[in-house]
Design an enzyme around this catalytic site. Structure first.
Site, PDB file in Angstrom:
ATOM      1  N   LYS A 180      17.880 -41.523  10.450  1.00 41.91           N
ATOM      2  CA  LYS A 180      16.733 -40.759   9.941  1.00 41.91           C
ATOM      3  C   LYS A 180      15.527 -41.686   9.763  1.00 41.91           C
ATOM      4  CE  LYS A 180      16.633 -36.950   8.890  1.00 41.91           C
ATOM      5  NZ  LYS A 180      16.391 -35.699   9.678  1.00 41.91           N
TER       6      LYS A 180
ATOM      7  N   THR B  52      14.925 -37.441   4.770  1.00 42.25           N
ATOM      8  CA  THR B  52      15.676 -37.608   3.521  1.00 42.25           C
ATOM      9  C   THR B  52      15.170 -38.811   2.724  1.00 42.25           C
ATOM     10  OG1 THR B  52      17.849 -38.291   2.687  1.00 42.25           O
ATOM     11  CG2 THR B  52      17.369 -38.852   4.951  1.00 42.25           C
ATOM     12  N   ASP B  53      15.356 -38.774   1.409  1.00 44.51           N
ATOM     13  CA  ASP B  53      14.989 -39.961   0.620  1.00 44.51           C
ATOM     14  C   ASP B  53      16.059 -41.045   0.721  1.00 44.51           C
ATOM     15  OD1 ASP B  53      17.005 -39.020  -1.021  1.00 44.51           O
ATOM     16  OD2 ASP B  53      15.810 -38.996  -2.855  1.00 44.51           O
ATOM     17  N   GLU B  54      17.155 -40.751   1.442  1.00 40.76           N
ATOM     18  CA  GLU B  54      18.176 -41.796   1.639  1.00 40.76           C
ATOM     19  C   GLU B  54      17.639 -42.944   2.494  1.00 40.76           C
ATOM     20  OE1 GLU B  54      22.322 -40.713   2.318  1.00 40.76           O
ATOM     21  OE2 GLU B  54      21.844 -38.689   1.652  1.00 40.76           O
TER      22      GLU B  54
ATOM     23  N   TYR C 100      23.790 -42.734   9.052  1.00 48.17           N
ATOM     24  CA  TYR C 100      22.982 -41.511   8.919  1.00 48.17           C
ATOM     25  C   TYR C 100      21.554 -41.847   8.490  1.00 48.17           C
ATOM     26  CZ  TYR C 100      20.879 -37.541   6.451  1.00 48.17           C
ATOM     27  OH  TYR C 100      19.986 -36.600   5.993  1.00 48.17           O
TER      28      TYR C 100
END
Ligand code: NAD
Length: 279
Positions: A159, A129-131, A155
């Site tokens: 990741k 994810t780009d998070e 989260y």
């Protein structure tokens, strides 16, 4: 043949359906069927000759190794994860176990396949994810692959950790890994805990529409089919050791996403007062 993990979830099921429609190559889907995974998402292909479902947990290192050595896939596209930020705040350890430990189990299983000499052309595509890059301000440019890692939730931290292990398996063991970092996805079969389906469900029932803080957090949005098309391109043409950002150039503040859903529902399902009153 290829392996997919987490194929019964939101993005994985889209990838499996699109793959079986577009490709002739068999696909094995490994999924533990957590609350987020549903066999019904793939009912349409349950009897497809190129489709095999394996009910298994990526936290089971020995089983992952056995599956890898038994099937000898030419690639793995790894979606399986705990994926909801709110749950990661309530139960962070589950995110470490599945997202970090589970990913390392798969890396080790793929390494065992490589060491058995059956890995010619093998690819390990890690769907992230780009998070991991943190959050965007309204005036910020889109994330680039060179952005610093700044995960802000358990989260995104889990990741980010998995991304680092994937990178390490390329540099340390020479495994042909590729990581993709995608922005927020929307589309069919998304579990209604995520913003867009949650707002639609609640609005249709006349329930409150939860928005964090002032709702000014900016996210980029991409249709899930476009994400899966990008993943197929990465699998076909991506370079081992690389990372690829995937986005829709469609940045919106959360509050604007919610307001536009409300405006659409006002047209399609008018109620006595505007849906936006529920925010
Ligand atoms: P999801 O929560 O809808 O689906 C996750 C799937 O993984 C489910 O089928 C679940 O049963 C399975 N799973 C969970 N733990 C497992 C385990 N221990 N062993 C085997 N299977 C397990 O998630 P999603 O939204 O489809 O996201 C898929 C991947 O894409 C995740 O890695 C996520 O980080 C990443 N991603 C998601 C988005 C998004 O907007 N949803 C954006 C970018 C990246």
């Amino acid at each position: 043949m290829i392996f997919v993990t987490g194929g019964c979830g939101f993005i994985g099921s889209c990838f499996v359906l699109d793959w079986l429609a577009a490709e002739k190559e068999p696909l094995v889907n490994i999924d533990a069927l957590t609350y987020a995974g549903h066999l019904g998402n793939l009912q349409a292909v349950a009897r497809h000759p190129n489709y095999t479902f394996v009910h298994a947990d990526i936290r089971d290192a020995a089983l992952m190794r056995d599956l890898m050595l038994q099937h000898k896939p030419r690639a793995i596209v790894h979606f399986a994860a705990e994926s909801h930020v709110d749950r990661s705040i309530a139960a962070p350890l589950e995110f470490v176990e599945t997202n970090v430990m589970g990913t390392v189990n798969l890396l080790k299983a793929a390494q065992a396949l490589a060491e058995s000499g059956d890995e010619a052309g093998f690819r390990f595509v890690h769907v992230s994810t780009d998070e991991v890059f943190g959050s965007l301000e309204t005036s910020d440019p889109a994330f680039r692959e060179s952005n610093r890692y700044e995960p802000n939730s358990p989260y995104s931290a889990s990741k980010a950790a998995s991304d680092h292990f994937v990178r390490a398996w390329f540099h340390t063991f020479g495994l042909a890994t590729i990581t993709t970092n995608c922005s927020n996805n929307y589309g069919p079969r998304q579990f209604p805990e995520k913003l867009i389906p949650l707002v639609i469900h609640n609005a249709l029932r006349g329930q409150r529409l939860p928005v964090y803080g002032d709702g000014k957090q900016v996210r980029d949005w991409l249709h899930v089919s476009d994400h899966c098309a990008a993943l197929r391109a990465v699998l076909a043409r991506g370079q081992p050791g690389e990372t690829y950002n995937i986005g829709g150039r469609s940045e919106l503040a959360n509050i604007d996403v919610v307001r536009s859903i409300c405006a659409t529902l006002d047209e399609l399902r008018p109620r006595a007062t505007p849906h936006a009153d529920l925010i």
